[in-house]
Design an enzyme around this catalytic site. Structure first.
Site, mmCIF file in Angstrom:
data_model
loop_
_atom_site.group_PDB
_atom_site.id
_atom_site.type_symbol
_atom_site.label_atom_id
_atom_site.label_comp_id
_atom_site.label_asym_id
_atom_site.label_seq_id
_atom_site.Cartn_x
_atom_site.Cartn_y
_atom_site.Cartn_z
ATOM 1 N N CYS A 55 0.803 -1.222 0.000
ATOM 2 C CA CYS A 55 0.000 0.000 0.000
ATOM 3 C C CYS A 55 0.833 1.268 0.000
ATOM 4 C CB CYS A 55 -0.888 0.065 1.246
ATOM 5 S SG CYS A 55 -1.731 -1.442 1.676
ATOM 6 N N GLY A 79 -0.231 0.737 -5.161
ATOM 7 C CA GLY A 79 -1.449 -0.039 -4.993
ATOM 8 C C GLY A 79 -2.492 0.354 -6.000
ATOM 9 N N ASN A 100 0.200 0.788 5.762
ATOM 10 C CA ASN A 100 1.055 0.166 4.751
ATOM 11 C C ASN A 100 1.947 -0.826 5.469
ATOM 12 O OD1 ASN A 100 2.774 -0.505 2.621
ATOM 13 N ND2 ASN A 100 4.088 1.252 2.991
ATOM 14 N N GLY A 101 1.863 -2.092 5.097
ATOM 15 C CA GLY A 101 2.694 -3.110 5.718
ATOM 16 C C GLY A 101 1.924 -4.380 5.976
ATOM 17 N N TYR A 158 12.657 -1.729 -6.735
ATOM 18 C CA TYR A 158 11.468 -1.771 -7.598
ATOM 19 C C TYR A 158 10.297 -0.922 -7.126
ATOM 20 C CZ TYR A 158 7.275 -3.766 -9.810
ATOM 21 O OH TYR A 158 6.097 -3.927 -10.463
#
Length: 476
Positions: free
Chosen positions: A15, A43, A117-118, A259
């Site tokens: 995310c 996302g 996020n995670g 990336y």
């Protein structure tokens, strides 16, 4: 819904989060919309915005891309002083609308909204314990576990700082959180710093974002990164900080530089763009080759290919064109038409390839199937030789902290040697950047890195393989 990234063999990170606290009568919802647009690469499954309007939290979220979900009518309705937003891929929790974030909860003290996020590696354990004591969960997302813990501890606490410190002692895994309470915007980064989170300033107002590129998109000035284990509280009196117990050596996910992050972001002191250029340069030193042209696999390999070209002296070219309109609604080809699926997303430029010895640089090889199809595409376009170069080490081990690889059985490098992979993908040669070389690429970085996907050196006890979101622990 078809997931183009999964079908074309790319890794997915979970995310991106964004938040604004306005001291300047800013349109916080619109700013959050633009911030999420800049974070769309993190996302593409769902998105949402929640706004605090004088103690009442309004929200809008749905499945799809940011510009598909929000329009003028929706944004004009989301008025307030504090806003948070979220873009999502699912690694924990199904791909369903109820798992879209931000998550808004009502409890005895009032309301709060949370975006995460995670990935928590002990979410199942906590959820089971809370359900046994009568808690009810409406989603399958581990974010709801965090929200329940906050509401439970907050009822018996004098302040939110104490509550959040208790929650952080209980949860394990990776998290960058943005939270809206009735009066404050809060940002939290896990004690290892596995996921990025930074602070920006827009006039007299504060901004939180997963990446600095989102600050740039709204004209905010980068202030600093949130420290591992830090709680940042933003209110009418400005920004205050609580530093909780943190790891002695931070462990930012190295794939942010390989990336995930946008090239124009700066994370923990290092430029993502410069890091990828440096990765390509070191790759050319470690794995030289006689060739006529260097090309990058869009989009992850483009910067590294440029670095490879500069170091080797081999001309840089555009040998592959990416169709940028193949989104998440793309209709999946029939089982026997996988090759055409790749050709719809990528097409070779024959005039750049015919009769040439080609170096193709990519950021990683995950399952190997897509790489094999692209190598064959280049040869079909007339490439005399195709030499594959990868700007990261062989990806061998599952990630438990937000990447969608739950088992090493999905990873070609865990089962085959480098030469065997070369034969599988049909390349004339194959070279990976060494881990030692990769760790030198984030020039100026102020942090350490999690490299567990390459060497199984996990920063904490993790679940047993095949039980990615359970609680059977082993040390990697």
């Amino acid at each position: 819904m078809f997931d183009s990234e999964a079908a074309f063999g790319k890794l997915k990170e979970e995310c991106g989060v964004f938040g604004v606290y306005s001291n300047d009568n800013l349109d916080v919802a619109r700013l959050t919309y633009h911030g999420l647009y800049a974070l769309q690469h993190r996302g593409q499954e769902s998105a949402g915005i929640a706004v605090n309007d004088e103690g009442t939290i309004l929200q809008h979220k749905d499945m799809g891309l940011v510009p598909e979900i929000f329009n003028e009518v929706v944004l004009n309705h989301l008025k307030g002083k504090i806003s948070i937003g979220h873009v999502r891929y699912s690694t924990t929790g199904a791909s369903l609308r109820e798992n879209a974030q931000p998550m808004v909860v009502k409890y005895k003290i009032g309301q709060l909204a949370l975006a995460h996020n995670g990935n928590l590696i002990n979410a199942t354990e906590i959820r089971n314990r809370m359900e046994e004591s009568g808690a009810v969960f409406q989603t399958t997302s581990d974010t709801e576990v965090i929200a329940n813990l906050i509401s439970r501890y907050r009822v018996g606490s004098d302040n939110i700082e104490e509550t959040l410190q208790k929650v952080m002692k209980e949860i394990r895994g990776s998290y960058a959180l943005v939270i809206v309470t009735p009066k404050r915007l809060i940002g939290i980064r896990d004690p290892h710093g596995l996921r990025p989170l930074c602070i920006g300033l827009l006039e007299n107002s504060y901004v939180l974002a997963s990446e600095s590129c989102a600050l740039d998109s709204i004209g905010a000035e980068f202030v600093r990164d949130v420290k591992p284990g830090e709680i940042v509280l933003i209110g009418e009196n400005g920004l205050t900080s609580v530093q909780t117990e943190a790891s002695e050596c931070s462990k930012l996910c190295i794939f942010e530089f390989v990336y995930f992050a946008r090239p124009d972001s700066i994370i923990d002191g290092a430029s993502v763009y410069r890091s990828r250029i440096e990765a390509g340069r070191r790759l050319a030193i470690e794995h030289p080759v006689d060739a006529d042209v260097v090309i990058g696999a869009p989009d992850g390999g483009l910067n590294a290919a440029l670095g490879f070209s500069r170091e080797s002296g081999i001309p840089y070219g555009q040998g592959l064109l990416k169709n940028r309109y193949v989104g998440r609604t793309f209709i999946q080809p029939e089982q026997g038409q996988r090759e055409s699926g790749v050709r719809i997303k990528f097409n070779a430029i024959k005039s750049e390839l015919a009769g040439k010895r080609v170096v193709m640089v990519d950021d990683s090889i995950v399952r190997g199937t897509t790489t094999r199809r692209i190598v064959q595409m280049l040869k079909d376009a007339g490439a005399r030789e195709v030499h594959m170069r990868v700007s990261s080490p062989p990806y061998k081990y599952p990630c438990y902290f937000g990447i969608d690889i739950s088992s090493s059985t999905q990873l070609v490098a865990s089962k085959y040697s480098i030469d065997e992979i070369r034969k599988i993908i049909g390349a004339d040669s194959l070279g990976y950047l060494s881990l030692e070389g990769l760790l030198k690429t984030p020039v100026g970085s102020r942090c350490g890195f999690c490299t567990a996907c390459f060497n199984s050196s996990y920063p904490m006890i993790v679940p047993k393989e095949g039980d990615k979101f359970g609680c059977g622990a082993k040390c990697g």
